[in-house]
Scaffold this active site. Structure first.
Site, short mmCIF file in Angstrom:
data_model
loop_
_atom_site.label_atom_id
_atom_site.label_comp_id
_atom_site.label_asym_id
_atom_site.label_seq_id
_atom_site.Cartn_x
_atom_site.Cartn_y
_atom_site.Cartn_z
N LYS A 65 1.11 -1.25 0.31
CA LYS A 65 -0.49 -0.14 0.07
C LYS A 65 0.65 0.96 -0.44
O LYS A 65 0.44 2.67 -0.30
CB LYS A 65 -0.99 0.69 1.56
CG LYS A 65 -1.65 -1.71 1.67
CD LYS A 65 -2.94 -1.23 0.39
CE LYS A 65 -3.44 -2.65 0.89
NZ LYS A 65 -4.79 -2.85 0.48
C1 LIG Z 1 -0.86 -7.94 2.76
C2 LIG Z 1 -1.75 -7.79 1.22
N1 LIG Z 1 -2.06 -8.90 0.59
C3 LIG Z 1 -2.48 -8.90 -0.16
C4 LIG Z 1 -4.09 -7.75 -0.39
C5 LIG Z 1 -4.54 -7.56 -0.67
O1 LIG Z 1 -4.59 -7.41 -1.95
P1 LIG Z 1 -6.09 -6.42 -2.55
O2 LIG Z 1 -7.11 -5.82 -1.95
O3 LIG Z 1 -5.48 -5.20 -3.76
O4 LIG Z 1 -6.46 -7.37 -3.48
C6 LIG Z 1 -4.00 -6.83 1.11
C7 LIG Z 1 -4.72 -5.94 0.98
O5 LIG Z 1 -5.36 -5.30 -0.14
C8 LIG Z 1 -2.60 -7.30 1.78
O6 LIG Z 1 -2.35 -5.95 2.59
N1 LIG Z 2 -6.83 -5.68 2.71
C1 LIG Z 2 -6.94 -4.23 3.04
C2 LIG Z 2 -8.46 -4.22 2.61
C3 LIG Z 2 -8.83 -2.65 1.75
O1 LIG Z 2 -8.32 -2.56 0.27
P1 LIG Z 2 -8.21 -1.08 -0.56
O2 LIG Z 2 -6.65 -1.98 -1.18
O3 LIG Z 2 -9.76 -0.87 -0.42
O4 LIG Z 2 -7.45 -0.01 0.00
C4 LIG Z 2 -6.24 -3.78 4.13
O5 LIG Z 2 -5.07 -4.07 4.03
O6 LIG Z 2 -6.41 -2.82 4.42
#
Ligand SMILES: Cc1ncc(COP(=O)(O)O)c(C=O)c1O
Ligand SMILES: N[C@@H](CCOP(=O)(O)O)C(=O)O
Length: 475
Positions: A112
Site C-alpha cells: 500500500k
Molecule cells: C498484504 C496484503 N496482501 C494482499 C492484499 C489484497 O490486495 P487487494 O485488496 O488489492 O486485492 C492486501 C489488502 O489489500 C494486503 O494487505
Molecule cells: N487488504 C486491505 C483492504 C482494503 O483494500 P484497499 O486496497 O481497497 O485499500 C487492507 O489492508 O486494508
C-alpha cells in the site's frame, strides 16, 4: 483524460477531481474514459529507467494536464526516496520461471505504501492549490490503514478516519495504526468485519449531505489514483523480465481486487501480460467466481492472512464494467442484485472473456503454512508473509497449465515481520521488526471502539473532524 463512473450516472471528472472524489456520486467507481496505451517501442524506451522516472512516464497520460509533469515528477521522486531499496519494488528469482516482486520496502512494510506515499503528496499539492480541506474516511483489514495514516499524518489539509475490524488484524498491523498520535489521525476499531467497515465507508459517501459537509475523500482503492500508482510496478517487473519482447504473468494475493485490477490496467495499456492468477485464502469468493461465473457471498472466515478476509471486493466492479461492455445502467442492476441477494452470475460469454486473462485458486491455511515453510527451505532461508504465500501457492497451482517460458511473478505484498506469529508457526523463525519499528510494542496506543452503526460513526467523525458545517477548516 476524463474519468467516468462504472454506474454511468455521475458527472465525468478530471484527474484532480477524481483524486479528491473517492466513490462516484452514483455509487460507482471511476475509471478512465479510455485506457492510454504505449506502443512496443515506447515500452522499450522505458528500459533501464530508475523507478521514479518510469513511474512518471507510465502515469503521465492519466493526469490530463491537471498537475504539470514537472510538479508531478517532484512528488513522485519524493514519494519513493523514503523506500529502503533503490529499486523500490525489487524482483527476487526463485527458480527458472518464478520470481517474487517485493512490494514491502516502504515505511509501513506493505504494498500500500507504493501508492499511498504518492497519494499523500498529491492530496497536499491539489488541496493547497484549491485552498481546501478534506476528511478522509477509509476501511482497512490491516495494511491500507497504516500506509494511509503514515502518508497523511500531520498534513494540515487532511483529517483521516480509519475503520478497522476490532481484533481481526495482526497486533503489528493494529499498533502501526493506533500508535500514531497526530491530531489529524483518528482510529476506529469497529465491532464488525472488514466488509462492515467498507460498507460504512461507502454509506458515508452515499449520504450526500454528510459527504458534502465533510468534503469526504478516500484512500482505499475505490480512489482511482491508488490504482494508477499500482500499475507502475507491473511495468517495472515486466520490462525487467523482457517486455515488450517477452510476455509475463503475475500471481496476486487478492482481497479487494485492487492490486490485480491494476495489473489488468497495465495490460490494457499495452504491457504483454499473459495470465493473471488470483490467489485467495479460505475466503474464496473470487476463486469460485472464476471457476463458475457466480459471485456468492458467504460468512467471512478469520485466517492467518487477515488482510484478505474479505467477501465483497470493491474493485471487481471495475472489471465487471468491462465485461458489461461499459454499460453503466446494466452493471448498476447487477450490483443491486448483489447487494440485495448476496449473489449474481455473469453469462458464459462474459465468464469466458474474464478467463482469457484471469484464473483463481483458493489456498487454505495448511497450504499457506506449507508454502511459507517450503519457500524458506528451498529459497535459501527466504521468509515470506502469509499473504505472499497465498499468491505463491496460487502461482504453483497455475504453473502446470501455462507456458514455462513465460516468467511468472508472484507479488510479495507485505513484510513477514507484520505477521510474526503466523510466520514463526510455519517456519520456526520469528522475523524481527526492522529498526524503524523496533520500539512499536512500547508506543502508546489511541483508538476508539465503535458499534457497527452508521450514525455512531458519522457522529464520531463530526465530533473530531477539524471542519465546520460550512465546509471550511475550523480553527
Ligand atoms: C498484504 C496484503 N496482501 C494482499 C492484499 C489484497 O490486495 P487487494 O485488496 O488489492 O486485492 C492486501 C489488502 O489489500 C494486503 O494487505
Ligand atoms: N487488504 C486491505 C483492504 C482494503 O483494500 P484497499 O486496497 O481497497 O485499500 C487492507 O489492508 O486494508
Amino acid at each position: 483524460m476524463r474519468y467516468i463512473s462504472t454506474r454511468g450516472a455521475a458527472p465525468t471528472l478530471a484527474f484532480d477531481e477524481v483524486l479528491l472524489a473517492g466513490l462516484a456520486r452514483d455509487g460507482g467507481l471511476y475509471v478512465p474514459e479510455t485506457w492510454p496505451t504505449f506502443t512496443p517501442d515506447e515500452i522499450r524506451a522505458m528500459r533501464g529507467l530508475p523507478y521514479a522516472e518510469l513511474a512518471v512516464r507510465v502515469m503521465a497520460p492519466f493526469l490530463g494536464g491537471r498537475v504539470t509533469e514537472a510538479e508531478f515528477a517532484g512528488l513522485v521522486r519524493d514519494a519513493y526516496a523514503g523506500f529502503d531499496h533503490a529499486a523500490v519494488t525489487p524482483l527476487v528469482q526463485l527458480d527458472q520461471s518464478t520470481w517474487v516482486m517485493e512490494l514491502f520496502h516502504g515505511p509501513t512494510l506493505a504494498f500500500k505504501d507504493v501508492a499511498l506515499q504518492l497519494l499523500g503528496r498529491l492530496f497536499d499539492h491539489v488541496l493547497a492549490k484549491k485552498a481546501e480541506h478534506v476528511t478522509i474516511v477509509g476501511a482497512t483489514s490491516g495494511d491500507t490503514g497504516s500506509a494511509a495514516i503514515e502518508a497523511c499524518r500531520d498534513r494540515e489539509a487532511v483529517d483521516i478516519f480509519i475503520l478497522h475490524p476490532k481484533g481481526r488484524t495482526s497486533e503489528v498491523q493494529r499498533r502501526q495504526m493506533t500508535t500514531v498520535l497526530s491530531d489529524n489521525v483518528h482510529n476506529i476499531a469497529l465491532e464488525g468485519s472488514f466488509d462492515d467497515c467498507q460498507d460504512l465507508v461507502k454509506a458515508m459517501f452515499n449520504d450526500t449531505s454528510f459527504r458534502d459537509e465533510q468534503n469526504l475523500s478516500a484512500v482505499n482503492s475505490i480512489n482511482w489514483a491508488r490504482i494508477m500508482a499500482q500499475i507502475v510496478y507491473y511495468f517495472a517487473a515486466a520490462i525487467e523480465l523482457g517486455a515488450p519482447d517477452r510476455q509475463v504473468s503475475f500471481a496476486v494475493p487478492t482481497g479487494n481486487f485492487g492490486n490485480v485490477y491494476a495489473a489488468y490496467g497495465a495490460r490494457a495499456m499495452g504491457l504483454p501480460i499473459q495470465r493473471l492468477v488470483v490467489g485467495t485464502n479460505s475466503n474464496d469468493i473470487l476463486a469460485r467466481f472464476f471457476a463458475t461465473g457466480t459471485m456468492q457471498t458467504q460468512a467471512v472466515m478469520p485466517t492467518i492472512s487477515p488482510s484478505m478476509d474479505i467477501q465483497i471486493s470493491s474493485n471487481f466492479e471495475r472489471l465487471l464494467f468491462d465485461l458489461y461492455d461499459r454499460d453503466g445502467p446494466a452493471l448498476n442492476q447487477c450490483m443491486g442484485r448483489f447487494r440485495s441477494g448476496g449473489s449474481f452470475a455473469v453469462t458464459p460469454a462474459q465468464l469466458e472473456r474474464a478467463r482469457l486473462v484471469f484464473n483463481g485458486h483458493k489456498v487454505d491455511e495448511e497450504l499457506t503454512r506449507a508454502t511459507m515453510a517450503e519457500t524458506r527451505r528451498l529459497a535459501g532461508g527466504l521468509l515470506i508473509d502469509p499473504h505472499t504465500a497465498v499468491g505463491l501457492a496460487a502461482a504453483r497451482a497455475e504453473q502446470p497449465h501455462i507456458d514455462p517460458a513465460v516468467p511468472l511473478v508472484a507479488l510479495a505484498c507485505a513484510h513477514p515481520a507484520k505477521f510474526p506469529d503466523a510466520v514463526e508457526r510455519a517456519t520456526g523463525v520469528r522475523p524481527p521488526l526492522p529498526p524503524r519499528l523496533a520500539d512499536l510494542y512500547e508506543r502508546e496506543e489511541r483508538v476508539t471502539v465503535l458499534p457497527n452503526d452508521l450514525r455512531a460513526v458519522q457522529a464520531f467523525v463530526r465530533s473530531r473532524a477539524r471542519r465546520t458545517a460550512a465546509g471550511q477548516r475550523s480553527a
